[in-house]
Design a protein around this motif. Structure first.
Motif, PDB file in Angstrom:
ATOM      1  N   VAL A 119      49.488  19.073 -16.578  1.00 20.63           N
ATOM      2  CA  VAL A 119      49.453  20.269 -15.735  1.00 20.63           C
ATOM      3  C   VAL A 119      48.135  20.316 -14.957  1.00 20.63           C
ATOM      4  CG1 VAL A 119      49.463  22.800 -15.748  1.00 20.63           C
ATOM      5  CG2 VAL A 119      51.013  21.550 -17.236  1.00 20.63           C
ATOM      6  N   GLY A 120      47.051  19.914 -15.572  1.00 23.99           N
ATOM      7  CA  GLY A 120      45.759  19.891 -14.890  1.00 23.99           C
ATOM      8  C   GLY A 120      45.759  18.959 -13.692  1.00 23.99           C
ATOM      9  N   THR A 121      46.466  17.847 -13.812  1.00 21.19           N
ATOM     10  CA  THR A 121      46.583  16.915 -12.692  1.00 21.19           C
ATOM     11  C   THR A 121      47.350  17.553 -11.551  1.00 21.19           C
ATOM     12  OG1 THR A 121      46.553  15.056 -14.233  1.00 21.19           O
ATOM     13  CG2 THR A 121      47.381  14.623 -12.011  1.00 21.19           C
ATOM     14  N   VAL A 122      48.419  18.268 -11.884  1.00 22.60           N
ATOM     15  CA  VAL A 122      49.193  18.965 -10.852  1.00 22.60           C
ATOM     16  C   VAL A 122      48.303  19.987 -10.151  1.00 22.60           C
ATOM     17  CG1 VAL A 122      51.088  20.596 -10.443  1.00 22.60           C
ATOM     18  CG2 VAL A 122      51.426  18.632 -11.948  1.00 22.60           C
ATOM     19  N   LYS A 123      47.551  20.763 -10.929  1.00 26.20           N
ATOM     20  CA  LYS A 123      46.672  21.780 -10.346  1.00 26.20           C
ATOM     21  C   LYS A 123      45.663  21.150  -9.395  1.00 26.20           C
ATOM     22  CE  LYS A 123      46.908  25.105 -14.127  1.00 26.20           C
ATOM     23  NZ  LYS A 123      46.122  25.816 -15.145  1.00 26.20           N
ATOM     24  N   SER A 124      45.053  20.040  -9.813  1.00 24.83           N
ATOM     25  CA  SER A 124      44.050  19.412  -8.952  1.00 24.83           C
ATOM     26  C   SER A 124      44.691  18.764  -7.725  1.00 24.83           C
ATOM     27  CB  SER A 124      43.224  18.388  -9.733  1.00 24.83           C
ATOM     28  OG  SER A 124      44.020  17.307 -10.147  1.00 24.83           O
ATOM     29  N   GLN A 125      45.881  18.170  -7.876  1.00 27.96           N
ATOM     30  CA  GLN A 125      46.561  17.574  -6.723  1.00 27.96           C
ATOM     31  C   GLN A 125      46.936  18.648  -5.706  1.00 27.96           C
ATOM     32  OE1 GLN A 125      47.097  14.390  -5.914  1.00 27.96           O
ATOM     33  NE2 GLN A 125      46.155  13.612  -7.763  1.00 27.96           N
ATOM     34  N   VAL A 126      47.438  19.793  -6.186  1.00 26.50           N
ATOM     35  CA  VAL A 126      47.797  20.887  -5.290  1.00 26.50           C
ATOM     36  C   VAL A 126      46.548  21.454  -4.622  1.00 26.50           C
ATOM     37  CG1 VAL A 126      48.706  23.254  -5.215  1.00 26.50           C
ATOM     38  CG2 VAL A 126      49.958  21.479  -6.449  1.00 26.50           C
ATOM     39  N   ARG A 127      45.504  21.689  -5.407  1.00 23.92           N
ATOM     40  CA  ARG A 127      44.258  22.224  -4.850  1.00 23.92           C
ATOM     41  C   ARG A 127      43.682  21.281  -3.783  1.00 23.92           C
ATOM     42  NH1 ARG A 127      40.422  21.463  -8.959  1.00 23.92           N
ATOM     43  NH2 ARG A 127      40.134  19.493  -7.911  1.00 23.92           N
ATOM     44  N   ASP A 128      43.599  20.001  -4.117  1.00 24.88           N
ATOM     45  CA  ASP A 128      43.050  19.035  -3.170  1.00 24.88           C
ATOM     46  C   ASP A 128      43.952  18.864  -1.954  1.00 24.88           C
ATOM     47  OD1 ASP A 128      41.026  18.745  -5.009  1.00 24.88           O
ATOM     48  OD2 ASP A 128      41.720  16.801  -5.766  1.00 24.88           O
ATOM     49  N   GLY A 129      45.274  18.887  -2.171  1.00 21.35           N
ATOM     50  CA  GLY A 129      46.212  18.773  -1.063  1.00 21.35           C
ATOM     51  C   GLY A 129      46.102  19.949  -0.108  1.00 21.35           C
ATOM     52  N   LEU A 130      46.012  21.163  -0.649  1.00 20.94           N
ATOM     53  CA  LEU A 130      45.865  22.349   0.203  1.00 20.94           C
ATOM     54  C   LEU A 130      44.536  22.321   0.958  1.00 20.94           C
ATOM     55  CD1 LEU A 130      47.334  25.164  -2.071  1.00 20.94           C
ATOM     56  CD2 LEU A 130      48.358  24.171  -0.018  1.00 20.94           C
ATOM     57  N   ALA A 131      43.474  21.881   0.274  1.00 20.27           N
ATOM     58  CA  ALA A 131      42.170  21.786   0.948  1.00 20.27           C
ATOM     59  C   ALA A 131      42.236  20.777   2.096  1.00 20.27           C
ATOM     60  CB  ALA A 131      41.094  21.372  -0.056  1.00 20.27           C
ATOM     61  N   ARG A 132      42.906  19.666   1.850  1.00 19.63           N
ATOM     62  CA  ARG A 132      43.028  18.650   2.907  1.00 19.63           C
ATOM     63  C   ARG A 132      43.892  19.162   4.055  1.00 19.63           C
ATOM     64  NH1 ARG A 132      44.777  12.742   3.081  1.00 19.63           N
ATOM     65  NH2 ARG A 132      43.709  12.140   4.991  1.00 19.63           N
ATOM     66  N   LEU A 133      44.946  19.924   3.739  1.00 19.22           N
ATOM     67  CA  LEU A 133      45.789  20.501   4.793  1.00 19.22           C
ATOM     68  C   LEU A 133      44.988  21.477   5.648  1.00 19.22           C
ATOM     69  CD1 LEU A 133      49.240  21.202   3.089  1.00 19.22           C
ATOM     70  CD2 LEU A 133      48.704  19.484   4.807  1.00 19.22           C
ATOM     71  N   ARG A 134      44.085  22.215   5.023  1.00 19.19           N
ATOM     72  CA  ARG A 134      43.244  23.151   5.790  1.00 19.19           C
ATOM     73  C   ARG A 134      42.382  22.404   6.808  1.00 19.19           C
ATOM     74  NH1 ARG A 134      43.055  25.536   0.604  1.00 19.19           N
ATOM     75  NH2 ARG A 134      44.072  27.565   0.621  1.00 19.19           N
ATOM     76  N   VAL A 135      41.948  21.197   6.448  1.00 18.86           N
ATOM     77  CA  VAL A 135      41.133  20.394   7.360  1.00 18.86           C
ATOM     78  C   VAL A 135      42.009  19.725   8.418  1.00 18.86           C
ATOM     79  CG1 VAL A 135      39.657  18.345   7.494  1.00 18.86           C
ATOM     80  CG2 VAL A 135      39.331  19.998   5.654  1.00 18.86           C
ATOM     81  N   LEU A 136      43.137  19.169   7.984  1.00 20.83           N
ATOM     82  CA  LEU A 136      44.006  18.424   8.888  1.00 20.83           C
ATOM     83  C   LEU A 136      44.752  19.316   9.870  1.00 20.83           C
ATOM     84  CD1 LEU A 136      45.606  15.909   6.370  1.00 20.83           C
ATOM     85  CD2 LEU A 136      43.822  15.436   8.040  1.00 20.83           C
ATOM     86  N   ALA A 137      45.102  20.517   9.435  1.00 15.21           N
ATOM     87  CA  ALA A 137      45.898  21.418  10.273  1.00 15.21           C
ATOM     88  C   ALA A 137      45.338  22.835  10.183  1.00 15.21           C
ATOM     89  CB  ALA A 137      47.358  21.390   9.835  1.00 15.21           C
TER      90      ALA A 137
END
Length: 169
Positions: A140-158
């Motif tokens: 579950v911790g991996t999912v949380k970090s993947q989602v957090r990092d993915g959302l952060a990257r989306l904020r930069v990309l778009a």
């Protein structure tokens, strides 16, 4: 065997569209998405009788789909950026959402497969973190970090999606 085959055929007919949409979000390409869904059905066909007797086969099929996608990515690793320019969406969009849809598709295409899979499972399929972890075969911790990092990257990309991302976070 004939009853099980008919059961499998009915499942394939009923779930192909939904699984194709998920596969398209993961791959960013209609043809790869079709191949991914077909490969998933091939993998599941041999186990169909056991899956039906154990209950709902859908979670297992989705897990196979996501794992198959990650396996393809690991093998290929040659695609670093998938351009979605000129690609029609798998289902018709409402006119007021076209801009958001295109921006989300382009941004998702620039994420890594694990982040993309975690975001699609959490926000497109609306699974919980525990369910997402079960599908991806991680903690579950991996999912949380993947989602957090993915959302952060989306904020930069778009950055145009920032308002949409703030609602989801």
């Amino acid at each position: 065997m004939d009853v099980e085959w008919r059961s499998f055929e009915a499942y394939v007919r009923g779930r192909t569209v939904a699984l194709s949409r998920i596969a398209y979000l993961l791959t960013g390409d209609h043809h790869l998405a079709e191949d991914l869904v077909q490969q998933t059905f091939l993998s599941v066909a041999g186990r169909w009788q056991r899956l039906v007797t154990e209950g709902d086969p859908d979670p297992y099929v989705r897990r196979v789909l996501y794992h198959q996608h990650v396996s393809w990515w690991r093998r290929a690793r040659r695609i670093t950026h998938v351009s979605l320019a000129g690609v029609d969406p798998p289902a018709p969009d409402r006119a007021d959402q076209v801009g958001v849809t295109v921006a989300v598709q382009r941004a998702l295409a620039r994420l890594g497969p694990r982040q993309r899979a975690a975001l699609v499972l959490r926000y497109f399929e609306d699974l919980t973190e525990v369910e997402t972890a079960a599908v991806l075969g991680c903690r579950v911790g991996t999912v949380k970090s993947q989602v957090r990092d993915g959302l952060a990257r989306l904020r930069v990309l778009a950055p145009e999606l920032a308002e949409l991302l703030e609602v989801r976070s």
